[in-house]
Design an enzyme around this catalytic site. Structure first.
Site, PDB file in Angstrom:
ATOM      1  N   TYR A  46      11.359 -30.546 -28.116  1.00 27.19           N
ATOM      2  CA  TYR A  46      10.500 -29.677 -27.309  1.00 27.19           C
ATOM      3  C   TYR A  46       9.893 -30.431 -26.133  1.00 27.19           C
ATOM      4  CZ  TYR A  46       6.995 -26.280 -25.947  1.00 27.19           C
ATOM      5  OH  TYR A  46       6.245 -25.392 -25.217  1.00 27.19           O
ATOM      6  N   LYS A 293       1.248 -23.984  -8.556  1.00 25.46           N
ATOM      7  CA  LYS A 293       2.154 -24.972  -9.145  1.00 25.46           C
ATOM      8  C   LYS A 293       3.537 -24.351  -9.335  1.00 25.46           C
ATOM      9  CE  LYS A 293       2.449 -28.079 -13.167  1.00 25.46           C
ATOM     10  NZ  LYS A 293       3.668 -27.569 -13.837  1.00 25.46           N
ATOM     11  N   HIS A 317       8.670 -27.817 -13.092  1.00 26.11           N
ATOM     12  CA  HIS A 317       8.299 -27.774 -14.509  1.00 26.11           C
ATOM     13  C   HIS A 317       9.033 -28.856 -15.306  1.00 26.11           C
ATOM     14  CE1 HIS A 317       5.798 -24.964 -16.908  1.00 26.11           C
ATOM     15  NE2 HIS A 317       6.404 -25.540 -17.933  1.00 26.11           N
ATOM     16  N   SER A 349       7.025 -33.745 -11.923  1.00 26.48           N
ATOM     17  CA  SER A 349       8.421 -33.653 -12.370  1.00 26.48           C
ATOM     18  C   SER A 349       9.208 -34.895 -11.964  1.00 26.48           C
ATOM     19  CB  SER A 349       9.114 -32.402 -11.829  1.00 26.48           C
ATOM     20  OG  SER A 349       8.393 -31.218 -12.177  1.00 26.48           O
TER      21      SER A 349
END
Length: 423
Positions: A46, A293, A317, A349
């Protein structure tokens, strides 16, 4: 505390002389590998995973490798100041801790550990909308240190208003609206394991601690879907109950609220209906500066200016939403040109080191946001792991800046870099 780079180096070497070897690795690869060794398979997937073939995750790093720093010599760097001014506030270093959800996957102390570490090092922390610990608890631990709040735009406007009010009340100084997750991306690592932590009641503490959400639960009609009963589903049910606030396991289980909370959350979490015009709604309900964002396109940067936002965060992201999307550092120069210093630009990122921070500033960012690295440090050593990692990244950036011939971030610009020369 604003420990200087040479002091940090000295501390590490003297500890080593006394037999104390650092637990937190000093490279991004070392961090990830060490964290992988302590995280569960599902948790690591995850945290580390990205969308699709994870090409965007890779490109985020490749983009930094396209640029080389060109140091200049015989420049007096005896006095160094890594601080910046952001939203009229002095910060010790040009970086913040990005919002990362479900930190309970990494460590039992989750967001609270990060909040304490950030406060001890005077580094701003952006509270996640998908936190494992309510924002009020983290805010109290941070006292007057800089904290922001990330907002995922729920389908319920009343809930959005409540989140905004809570963020203001607990001292958050800016609002970060994440634009790129109106739906979850296609994430093969999670899909292969058929695992979504929210279904276990993890990462929804902002919701279960919210008065509007809890009022909604009172009238919510739970879905009575037929479920397979086995060890796995029982484990998930126990997790739901344990993560729901309050005392008394069987009391919470009998109430049915933990299951209803997960179901209600999954129904209202994503909202693909939002448009640029909805930003006016935020302006009407908060006085906080608004950062958008997820900006990657120069036209969106111009729209952000047109709509009067206070800042943008160039982000994909962490490569978790659109596989094959442009790397953030590749998007930065054109966005910087459009913005032309009218509002602050942050970047996240793929940022992994002090050298990355330097390159991002040179290409137009005012500051960067770190994500996965501090999560790995959290997994390895909890609050102290995050604290040690922050100390290291502060020192690495200061040394990179000084050894390249610059005394402060404001001196760094595109002339400090060159593109990689290919044969």
């Amino acid at each position: 505390m604003n420990q200087k780079a040479l002091e940090r180096q000295k501390e590490i070497y003297l500890n080593g002389f006394a037999g104390k070897i650092p637990v937190i690795p000093f490279t991004s690869y070392g961090l990830e590998e060490a964290a992988k060794g302590v995280l569960s398979k599902k948790a690591f997937a995850y945290i580390a995973g990205g969308a699709g073939e994870e090409k965007t995750v890779k490109q985020n790093r490749t983009a930094f490798d396209k640029w080389q720093i060109v140091p200049q010599m015989l420049k007096n760097v005896s006095e160094r100041d890594s601080s910046i001014i952001l939203l009229n506030k002095k910060l010790p270093s040009p970086f913040l801790l990005a919002p990362v959800g479900v930190l309970s996957l990494a460590h039992r102390d989750a967001d609270l550990a990060v909040a304490k570490a950030a406060a001890s090092e005077n580094i701003p922390y952006i509270f996640s909308n998908q936190a494992s610990v309510p924002m009020e608890v983290c805010a109290q631990a941070m006292n007057n240190q800089t904290k922001w709040f990330q907002l995922y735009w729920s389908k319920s406007r009343d809930l959005v208003i409540s989140f905004l009010q809570r963020a203001e009340k607990c001292g958050c100084e800016a609002l970060v609206v994440t634009l790129d997750t109106t739906m979850l991306g296609w994430r093969p690592r999670d899909l292969q394991l058929a695992y979504l932590p929210f279904l276990e009641g993890k990462g929804i503490a902002q919701y279960t601690s919210d008065p509007v959400f809890t009022d909604m639960l009172k009238t919510y009609q739970s879905q009575q879907a037929k479920r397979t009963i086995n060890i796995q589903t029982l484990h998930g049910l126990i997790s739901m109950v344990n993560h729901y606030p309050g005392n008394g396991f069987f009391k919470k289980l009998k109430s049915g609220l933990p299951i209803k909370a997960v179901q209600l959350f999954t129904e209202m979490y994503t909202n693909p209906y939002t448009t640029w015009d909805d930003l006016q709604f935020l302006r009407e309900h908060t006085s906080l500066p608004i950062f958008l964002k997820g900006i990657l396109h120069a036209q969106d940067a111009q729209r952000a200016l047109d709509y009067g936002v206070d800042g943008i965060i160039v982000s994909n992201h962490g490569g978790r939403q659109v596989d094959g999307a442009i790397a953030t550092l590749d998007a930065l120069p054109q966005i910087s040109k459009v913005v032309n210093k009218q509002i602050p630009i942050l970047l996240d990122s793929g940022v992994r080191s002090g050298a990355d921070v330097f390159k991002a500033i040179a290409l137009g960012a005012d500051a960067v946001c770190f994500g996965r690295p501090y999560v790995y440090a959290l997994a390895i050593l909890g609050e102290n792991g995050v604290k040690q990692w922050i100390k290291n990244i502060k020192a690495e950036f200061e040394l990179t800046m000084a050894l390249s011939g610059y005394s402060q971030p404001s001196e760094i610009n595109i002339d400090c870099l060159q593109t990689v020369v290919t044969q």
